[in-house]
Design a protein around this motif. Structure first.
Motif, PDB file in Angstrom:
ATOM      1  N   LEU A   1       0.841  -1.210   0.000  1.00 30.37           N
ATOM      2  CA  LEU A   1       0.000   0.000   0.000  1.00 30.37           C
ATOM      3  C   LEU A   1       0.877   1.261   0.000  1.00 30.37           C
ATOM      4  O   LEU A   1       0.576   2.239  -0.691  1.00 30.37           O
ATOM      5  N   THR A   2       1.964   1.226   0.750  1.00 35.51           N
ATOM      6  CA  THR A   2       2.879   2.375   0.774  1.00 35.51           C
ATOM      7  C   THR A   2       3.469   2.606  -0.614  1.00 35.51           C
ATOM      8  O   THR A   2       3.564   3.739  -1.096  1.00 35.51           O
TER       9      THR A   2
ATOM     10  N   ALA B   1      -0.043   9.635 -11.148  1.00 38.43           N
ATOM     11  CA  ALA B   1      -1.491   9.686 -11.407  1.00 38.43           C
ATOM     12  C   ALA B   1      -2.089  10.911 -10.720  1.00 38.43           C
ATOM     13  O   ALA B   1      -1.485  11.478  -9.799  1.00 38.43           O
ATOM     14  N   ASP B   2      -3.264  11.293 -11.191  1.00 36.12           N
ATOM     15  CA  ASP B   2      -3.983  12.396 -10.556  1.00 36.12           C
ATOM     16  C   ASP B   2      -4.993  11.822  -9.565  1.00 36.12           C
ATOM     17  O   ASP B   2      -5.621  10.788  -9.855  1.00 36.12           O
ATOM     18  N   PRO B   3      -5.207  12.497  -8.434  1.00 33.72           N
ATOM     19  CA  PRO B   3      -6.110  11.938  -7.422  1.00 33.72           C
ATOM     20  C   PRO B   3      -7.470  11.487  -7.958  1.00 33.72           C
ATOM     21  O   PRO B   3      -7.927  10.381  -7.611  1.00 33.72           O
ATOM     22  N   PRO B   4      -8.148  12.276  -8.841  1.00 33.25           N
ATOM     23  CA  PRO B   4      -9.479  11.826  -9.283  1.00 33.25           C
ATOM     24  C   PRO B   4      -9.457  10.505 -10.055  1.00 33.25           C
ATOM     25  O   PRO B   4     -10.478   9.839 -10.162  1.00 33.25           O
TER      26      PRO B   4
ATOM     27  N   GLY C   1     -10.721  20.341  -0.953  1.00 35.09           N
ATOM     28  CA  GLY C   1      -9.453  21.029  -0.724  1.00 35.09           C
ATOM     29  C   GLY C   1      -8.772  21.353  -2.032  1.00 35.09           C
ATOM     30  O   GLY C   1      -9.306  21.062  -3.103  1.00 35.09           O
ATOM     31  N   PRO C   2      -7.585  21.958  -1.948  1.00 31.78           N
ATOM     32  CA  PRO C   2      -6.851  22.328  -3.159  1.00 31.78           C
ATOM     33  C   PRO C   2      -6.505  21.095  -3.997  1.00 31.78           C
ATOM     34  O   PRO C   2      -6.446  19.985  -3.465  1.00 31.78           O
ATOM     35  N   ASP C   3      -6.264  21.328  -5.314  1.00 35.28           N
ATOM     36  CA  ASP C   3      -5.926  20.223  -6.205  1.00 35.28           C
ATOM     37  C   ASP C   3      -4.621  19.555  -5.786  1.00 35.28           C
ATOM     38  O   ASP C   3      -3.820  20.135  -5.060  1.00 35.28           O
ATOM     39  N   GLY C   4      -4.405  18.364  -6.299  1.00 37.60           N
ATOM     40  CA  GLY C   4      -3.108  17.701  -6.125  1.00 37.60           C
ATOM     41  C   GLY C   4      -3.062  16.777  -4.923  1.00 37.60           C
ATOM     42  O   GLY C   4      -4.059  16.584  -4.224  1.00 37.60           O
ATOM     43  N   TRP C   5      -1.857  16.250  -4.715  1.00 33.03           N
ATOM     44  CA  TRP C   5      -1.664  15.272  -3.649  1.00 33.03           C
ATOM     45  C   TRP C   5      -1.376  15.969  -2.318  1.00 33.03           C
ATOM     46  O   TRP C   5      -0.253  15.929  -1.815  1.00 33.03           O
ATOM     47  N   THR C   6      -2.390  16.609  -1.755  1.00 35.25           N
ATOM     48  CA  THR C   6      -2.247  17.240  -0.443  1.00 35.25           C
ATOM     49  C   THR C   6      -2.086  16.150   0.625  1.00 35.25           C
ATOM     50  O   THR C   6      -2.402  14.974   0.383  1.00 35.25           O
ATOM     51  N   ALA C   7      -1.632  16.547   1.811  1.00 36.62           N
ATOM     52  CA  ALA C   7      -1.470  15.582   2.904  1.00 36.62           C
ATOM     53  C   ALA C   7      -2.809  14.923   3.233  1.00 36.62           C
ATOM     54  O   ALA C   7      -2.878  13.709   3.500  1.00 36.62           O
ATOM     55  N   ASP C   8      -3.898  15.715   3.179  1.00 45.39           N
ATOM     56  CA  ASP C   8      -5.235  15.162   3.453  1.00 45.39           C
ATOM     57  C   ASP C   8      -5.593  14.073   2.458  1.00 45.39           C
ATOM     58  O   ASP C   8      -6.162  13.042   2.800  1.00 45.39           O
TER      59      ASP C   8
ATOM     60  N   GLN D   1      -3.516  12.270   0.597  1.00 46.87           N
ATOM     61  CA  GLN D   1      -2.668  11.084   0.782  1.00 46.87           C
ATOM     62  C   GLN D   1      -3.196  10.224   1.936  1.00 46.87           C
ATOM     63  O   GLN D   1      -3.263   8.994   1.831  1.00 46.87           O
ATOM     64  N   ALA D   2      -3.598  10.901   3.023  1.00 49.78           N
ATOM     65  CA  ALA D   2      -4.131  10.161   4.179  1.00 49.78           C
ATOM     66  C   ALA D   2      -5.440   9.466   3.787  1.00 49.78           C
ATOM     67  O   ALA D   2      -5.697   8.315   4.186  1.00 49.78           O
ATOM     68  N   ALA D   3      -6.261  10.156   2.985  1.00 49.70           N
ATOM     69  CA  ALA D   3      -7.548   9.576   2.573  1.00 49.70           C
ATOM     70  C   ALA D   3      -7.326   8.362   1.668  1.00 49.70           C
ATOM     71  O   ALA D   3      -8.076   7.379   1.740  1.00 49.70           O
ATOM     72  N   PHE D   4      -6.290   8.421   0.823  1.00 53.54           N
ATOM     73  CA  PHE D   4      -5.959   7.287  -0.061  1.00 53.54           C
ATOM     74  C   PHE D   4      -5.638   6.054   0.795  1.00 53.54           C
ATOM     75  O   PHE D   4      -6.139   4.946   0.546  1.00 53.54           O
ATOM     76  N   LEU D   5      -4.806   6.252   1.810  1.00 52.32           N
ATOM     77  CA  LEU D   5      -4.434   5.125   2.686  1.00 52.32           C
ATOM     78  C   LEU D   5      -5.644   4.609   3.449  1.00 52.32           C
ATOM     79  O   LEU D   5      -5.871   3.399   3.545  1.00 52.32           O
ATOM     80  N   ARG D   6      -6.470   5.555   3.982  1.00 49.96           N
ATOM     81  CA  ARG D   6      -7.687   5.155   4.713  1.00 49.96           C
ATOM     82  C   ARG D   6      -8.619   4.357   3.819  1.00 49.96           C
ATOM     83  O   ARG D   6      -9.201   3.357   4.235  1.00 49.96           O
ATOM     84  N   PHE D   7      -8.779   4.839   2.589  1.00 52.40           N
ATOM     85  CA  PHE D   7      -9.688   4.195   1.636  1.00 52.40           C
ATOM     86  C   PHE D   7      -9.330   2.709   1.492  1.00 52.40           C
ATOM     87  O   PHE D   7     -10.176   1.826   1.655  1.00 52.40           O
ATOM     88  N   HIS D   8      -8.054   2.433   1.218  1.00 51.51           N
ATOM     89  CA  HIS D   8      -7.672   1.035   0.992  1.00 51.51           C
ATOM     90  C   HIS D   8      -7.642   0.236   2.297  1.00 51.51           C
ATOM     91  O   HIS D   8      -8.030  -0.931   2.308  1.00 51.51           O
ATOM     92  N   ARG D   9      -7.196   0.875   3.388  1.00 48.64           N
ATOM     93  CA  ARG D   9      -7.153   0.132   4.656  1.00 48.64           C
ATOM     94  C   ARG D   9      -8.552  -0.266   5.081  1.00 48.64           C
ATOM     95  O   ARG D   9      -8.785  -1.383   5.537  1.00 48.64           O
ATOM     96  N   SER D  10      -9.521   0.657   4.928  1.00 42.96           N
ATOM     97  CA  SER D  10     -10.868   0.362   5.409  1.00 42.96           C
ATOM     98  C   SER D  10     -11.598  -0.602   4.476  1.00 42.96           C
ATOM     99  O   SER D  10     -12.410  -1.406   4.913  1.00 42.96           O
ATOM    100  N   ARG D  11     -11.297  -0.569   3.202  1.00 40.50           N
ATOM    101  CA  ARG D  11     -12.065  -1.383   2.249  1.00 40.50           C
ATOM    102  C   ARG D  11     -11.439  -2.751   1.983  1.00 40.50           C
ATOM    103  O   ARG D  11     -12.157  -3.729   1.803  1.00 40.50           O
ATOM    104  N   SER D  12     -10.109  -2.815   1.948  1.00 43.99           N
ATOM    105  CA  SER D  12      -9.465  -4.074   1.530  1.00 43.99           C
ATOM    106  C   SER D  12      -8.629  -4.728   2.618  1.00 43.99           C
ATOM    107  O   SER D  12      -8.428  -5.936   2.582  1.00 43.99           O
ATOM    108  N   LEU D  13      -8.110  -3.929   3.550  1.00 47.50           N
ATOM    109  CA  LEU D  13      -7.205  -4.498   4.552  1.00 47.50           C
ATOM    110  C   LEU D  13      -7.863  -4.634   5.912  1.00 47.50           C
ATOM    111  O   LEU D  13      -7.214  -5.040   6.875  1.00 47.50           O
ATOM    112  N   ALA D  14      -9.157  -4.308   5.998  1.00 38.07           N
ATOM    113  CA  ALA D  14      -9.876  -4.426   7.274  1.00 38.07           C
ATOM    114  C   ALA D  14     -10.122  -5.905   7.586  1.00 38.07           C
ATOM    115  O   ALA D  14      -9.974  -6.764   6.712  1.00 38.07           O
ATOM    116  N   ALA D  15     -10.517  -6.173   8.844  1.00 37.03           N
ATOM    117  CA  ALA D  15     -10.797  -7.560   9.231  1.00 37.03           C
ATOM    118  C   ALA D  15     -11.929  -8.130   8.377  1.00 37.03           C
ATOM    119  O   ALA D  15     -11.948  -9.318   8.060  1.00 37.03           O
ATOM    120  N   ASP D  16     -12.874  -7.248   8.006  1.00 36.26           N
ATOM    121  CA  ASP D  16     -14.024  -7.688   7.211  1.00 36.26           C
ATOM    122  C   ASP D  16     -14.045  -6.869   5.908  1.00 36.26           C
ATOM    123  O   ASP D  16     -14.835  -5.941   5.764  1.00 36.26           O
TER     124      ASP D  16
END
Ligand SMILES: CC(C)(COP(=O)(O)OP(=O)(O)OC[C@H]1O[C@@H](n2cnc3c(N)ncnc32)[C@H](O)[C@@H]1OP(=O)(O)O)[C@@H](O)C(=O)NCCC(=O)NCCS
Length: 165
Positions: free
Chosen positions: A15-16, A26-29, A37-44, A46-61
């Motif tokens: 994931l990292t 790639a572009d975020p969209p 927020g502003p365009d581009g790979w903001t810190a928010d 990047q954090a949302a990208f990690l959350r998205f995959h952790r919650s959807r694919s790497l969660a216990a369920d």
């Protein structure tokens, strides 16, 4: 078909690497749901990208199965299978980094994703794309899959029960 393309189940380590590829190539969209927020790979974002995959694919369920796309040993994008309410169907999601598009990776990924979906027991793979997406239209045409207009999208259910091509 390219033989140096593989799908590997996403894990915390890859994931990292996937985030790094997304930021570089790639572009975020193209690769994640909208974040204010502003365009581009903001810190928010990047954090949302990690959350998205952790919650959807790497969660216990997990609610979907995500793979990294590896081409010539490098993570170049991601492919997802999202189970739909329609029994036996999964929606395909694919993105490939800009610098690896148009050189056959997508064609190989489609075949590998169809095989993974079959392996998981799905009987059809749902594809939905923007009518402007010439690459997806070409991929479907090459497989003999007809896309049909559904509101603003072009869609198809690819039958996985027919003999593998
Ligand atoms: C769509 C995508 C996955 C396709 O992968 P790809 O590696 O670029 O595709 P390939 O190089 O394997 O090419 C597949 C076909 O599309 C054609 N193609 C590729 N890019 C094209 C372009 N920009 N315009 C027209 N045709 C194109 C190729 O010629 C090939 O056609 P052929 O089978 O008749 O030879 C990739 O471009 C991508 O990630 N795009 C951004 C995100 C996206 O659109 N995801 C899909 C959402 S449904």
């Amino acid at each position: 078909m390219r033989s140096d393309v593989a799908l590997r189940r996403l894990d915390q380590v890859s994931l990292t690497e996937l985030l790094h590829t997304a930021i570089q190539d790639a572009d975020p969209p193209e690769v994640m749901p909208p974040v204010e927020g502003p365009d581009g790979w903001t810190a928010d974002r990047q954090a949302a990208f990690l959350r998205f995959h952790r919650s959807r694919s790497l969660a216990a369920d997990p609610v979907e199965i995500t793979f990294t796309i590896v081409a010539a040993g490098k993570v170049v994008g991601a492919a997802r299978l999202f189970p739909l309410e329609r029994a036996g169907s999964a929606e395909a999601g694919v993105w490939i980094g800009r610098s690896h598009r148009g050189i056959g990776v997508g064609g190989a990924v489609l075949e590998l994703l169809l095989a993974e979906a079959r392996e998981e027991g799905f009987t059809s793979l749902y594809v939905s794309t923007d009518p402007q997406n010439a690459a997806v239209r070409a991929l479907m045409a090459r497989r003999g899959v007809s896309l049909v207009r559904d509101a603003d999208a072009l869609t198809a259910y690819i039958d996985l029960t027919a003999e593998a091509r």
